[in-house]
Design a protein around this motif. Structure first.
Motif, mmCIF file in Angstrom:
data_model
loop_
_atom_site.group_PDB
_atom_site.id
_atom_site.type_symbol
_atom_site.label_atom_id
_atom_site.label_comp_id
_atom_site.label_asym_id
_atom_site.label_seq_id
_atom_site.Cartn_x
_atom_site.Cartn_y
_atom_site.Cartn_z
ATOM 1 N N ASP A 11 -34.314 -29.162 40.057
ATOM 2 C CA ASP A 11 -35.079 -29.097 41.304
ATOM 3 C C ASP A 11 -35.892 -27.806 41.360
ATOM 4 O OD1 ASP A 11 -36.086 -29.196 43.875
ATOM 5 O OD2 ASP A 11 -34.137 -29.062 44.852
ATOM 6 N N LYS A 12 -37.186 -27.946 41.274
ATOM 7 C CA LYS A 12 -38.061 -26.773 41.290
ATOM 8 C C LYS A 12 -38.038 -26.051 42.642
ATOM 9 C CE LYS A 12 -41.216 -28.247 37.634
ATOM 10 N NZ LYS A 12 -40.245 -28.916 36.855
ATOM 11 N N GLY A 13 -37.540 -26.687 43.680
ATOM 12 C CA GLY A 13 -37.456 -26.066 44.995
ATOM 13 C C GLY A 13 -36.142 -25.342 45.244
ATOM 14 N N SER A 14 -35.176 -25.525 44.364
ATOM 15 C CA SER A 14 -33.876 -24.847 44.515
ATOM 16 C C SER A 14 -33.803 -23.713 43.510
ATOM 17 C CB SER A 14 -32.720 -25.830 44.306
ATOM 18 O OG SER A 14 -32.667 -26.791 45.321
ATOM 19 N N ASN A 53 -34.584 -23.786 40.358
ATOM 20 C CA ASN A 53 -35.692 -23.846 39.401
ATOM 21 C C ASN A 53 -35.251 -23.406 38.008
ATOM 22 O OD1 ASN A 53 -38.270 -24.511 38.598
ATOM 23 N ND2 ASN A 53 -39.139 -22.547 39.175
ATOM 24 N N GLN A 108 -23.990 -23.577 46.195
ATOM 25 C CA GLN A 108 -24.918 -23.997 45.138
ATOM 26 C C GLN A 108 -24.596 -23.312 43.807
ATOM 27 O OE1 GLN A 108 -28.478 -23.032 47.411
ATOM 28 N NE2 GLN A 108 -29.116 -25.187 47.289
#
Length: 161
Positions: free
Chosen positions: A59-62, A64, A148
Motif C-alpha cells: 500500500d503506497k499510502g501506508s 510504502n 501496523q
C-alpha cells in the motif's frame, strides 16, 4: 433518551463489541531498543496480522515498503523497488525482535540506511510544517501505528526461503 441518541449509543456499543477494545500500544518514545537495534517486546497487546502486514507492504499510502523493497512472489505488488534489500527470506535472515526494530527505526540497526523511521516522533528533522504538525505544540505522528508495525513484522517473519 431521544430515539436518535439511543440509536447512536447502540451503534457505538455494537462497534465496541464487534471490534473489541482498542489495543494498548507502546508509545514511540517508550520503545526499548537493544544495543543491536532489536525490540524484544511487541508494540501492541494485539498479535500482528500477517495478511494485514502483506497489505501494508504493497500500500503506497501506508508504509510504502514496496517503493524500496521487492518480494519476488508478490506479483500483485506493482512497481517494487530495489533501493532496499529484497525481503525474500526476511524471516530466515532476522529474528522477530530484529525485524520489529528494523521496521520501527532501521537506523538503529543500519545507521546509513535510507529507510525512514516508521515509529519515531523525535530526534530528526521533517521538512516543512505540513509534515511536522504545529511545530512544538503537539507530538508528531508516527508513519505507522504500533499495530501496523506488528502486522508488518508478522508478515515478514513468514517470508522464508
Amino acid at each position: 433518551m431521544p430515539r436518535h441518541a439511543a440509536s447512536s449509543a447502540i451503534a457505538m456499543l455494537a462497534a465496541i463489541v464487534l471490534t473489541g477494545p482498542a489495543a494498548a500500544e507502546t508509545a514511540s518514545q517508550d520503545v526499548i531498543f537493544a544495543e543491536d537495534g532489536s525490540v524484544a517486546a511487541p508494540l501492541s497487546d494485539r498479535p500482528g496480522d500477517a495478511a494485514e502486514g502483506a497489505r501494508i507492504y504493497s500500500d503506497k499510502g501506508s508504509g510504502n515498503c514496496v517503493a524500496c523493497h521487492v518480494i519476488s512472489t508478490r506479483t500483485d505488488a506493482e512497481f517494487q523497488g530495489t533501493i532496499g534489500p529484497a525481503l525474500d527470506g526476511a524471516g530466515d535472515r532476522w529474528t522477530e525482535a530484529q525485524l520489529r526494530g528494523i521496521v520501527a527505526d532501521a537506523k538503529r540497526t543500519f545507521p546509513d540506511s535510507m529507510m525512514p523511521s516508521l515509529y519515531k516522533t523525535s530526534g530528526y528533522i521533517r521538512p516543512g510544517d505540513g509534515f511536522s504538525g504545529k511545530a512544538g505544540t503537539e507530538p508528531l505522528p508516527t508513519l505507522l501505528s504500533a499495530q501496523q508495525i506488528e502486522d508488518v513484522v508478522a508478515y515478514l517473519v513468514t517470508l522464508k526461503e
